[in-house]
Design a protein around this motif. Structure first.
Motif, PDB file in Angstrom:
ATOM      1  N   ASN A   1      26.764   0.430 -13.216  1.00 20.69           N
ATOM      2  CA  ASN A   1      25.993  -0.149 -14.316  1.00 20.69           C
ATOM      3  C   ASN A   1      26.374  -1.607 -14.546  1.00 20.69           C
ATOM      4  O   ASN A   1      25.534  -2.439 -14.864  1.00 20.69           O
ATOM      5  CB  ASN A   1      26.203   0.649 -15.602  1.00 20.69           C
ATOM      6  N   HIS A   2      27.670  -1.891 -14.388  1.00 24.76           N
ATOM      7  CA  HIS A   2      28.146  -3.270 -14.563  1.00 24.76           C
ATOM      8  C   HIS A   2      27.521  -4.185 -13.521  1.00 24.76           C
ATOM      9  O   HIS A   2      27.092  -5.292 -13.839  1.00 24.76           O
ATOM     10  CB  HIS A   2      29.670  -3.301 -14.469  1.00 24.76           C
ATOM     11  N   ASP A   3      27.453  -3.719 -12.284  1.00 25.22           N
ATOM     12  CA  ASP A   3      26.843  -4.524 -11.215  1.00 25.22           C
ATOM     13  C   ASP A   3      25.364  -4.751 -11.479  1.00 25.22           C
ATOM     14  O   ASP A   3      24.846  -5.845 -11.254  1.00 25.22           O
ATOM     15  CB  ASP A   3      27.033  -3.841  -9.862  1.00 25.22           C
ATOM     16  N   LYS A   4      24.684  -3.724 -11.975  1.00 21.48           N
ATOM     17  CA  LYS A   4      23.254  -3.862 -12.272  1.00 21.48           C
ATOM     18  C   LYS A   4      23.038  -4.865 -13.401  1.00 21.48           C
ATOM     19  O   LYS A   4      22.114  -5.669 -13.354  1.00 21.48           O
ATOM     20  CB  LYS A   4      22.648  -2.510 -12.639  1.00 21.48           C
ATOM     21  N   ALA A   5      23.879  -4.809 -14.418  1.00 22.64           N
ATOM     22  CA  ALA A   5      23.755  -5.748 -15.537  1.00 22.64           C
ATOM     23  C   ALA A   5      24.004  -7.175 -15.061  1.00 22.64           C
ATOM     24  O   ALA A   5      23.315  -8.109 -15.490  1.00 22.64           O
ATOM     25  CB  ALA A   5      24.725  -5.382 -16.649  1.00 22.64           C
ATOM     26  N   LYS A   6      24.983  -7.349 -14.186  1.00 21.37           N
ATOM     27  CA  LYS A   6      25.273  -8.670 -13.639  1.00 21.37           C
ATOM     28  C   LYS A   6      24.082  -9.215 -12.852  1.00 21.37           C
ATOM     29  O   LYS A   6      23.709 -10.381 -12.995  1.00 21.37           O
ATOM     30  CB  LYS A   6      26.486  -8.563 -12.705  1.00 21.37           C
ATOM     31  N   GLU A   7      23.501  -8.360 -12.033  1.00 14.96           N
ATOM     32  CA  GLU A   7      22.344  -8.769 -11.240  1.00 14.96           C
ATOM     33  C   GLU A   7      21.159  -9.121 -12.146  1.00 14.96           C
ATOM     34  O   GLU A   7      20.435 -10.079 -11.892  1.00 14.96           O
ATOM     35  CB  GLU A   7      21.960  -7.659 -10.268  1.00 14.96           C
TER      36      GLU A   7
END
Length: 69
Positions: free
Chosen positions: A3-9
Motif C-alpha cells: 500500500n505504501h508503494d502504491k501511495a508513493k506511485e
C-alpha cells in the motif's frame, strides 16, 4: 509495504500531472526557494556544535540589541 508503494506511485503521478499542467508555477517555486529558506535548510549541514554556536550568537546579538536600543 505494498500500500505504501502504491501511495508513493500515486503521489508521484499527481506531481507529474501538476508539472505538465503548470510548468511556470514549478519554475517560480524553484526560483524563489532560495529566498524562502527555512531553519531545516540552515541547520541541515551543521553538527551539534555549529547549532550551539548559532544559538549563542543569536542570544548575544539579542542581548546587545536590547542594551543599546
Amino acid at each position: 509495504m505494498n500500500n505504501h508503494d502504491k501511495a508513493k506511485e500515486k503521489r508521484e503521478r499527481l506531481r507529474q500531472e501538476e508539472l505538465k499542467n503548470n510548468p511556470t508555477g514549478s519554475l517560480n517555486d524553484a526560483l524563489n526557494r532560495g529566498n524562502n529558506g527555512n531553519l531545516t535548510d540552515l541547520t541541515g549541514g551543521m553538527g551539534w556544535k555549529g547549532i550551539g554556536i548559532l544559538i549563542v550568537v543569536l542570544i548575544v546579538g539579542y542581548v546587545l540589541y536590547k542594551l543599546f536600543f
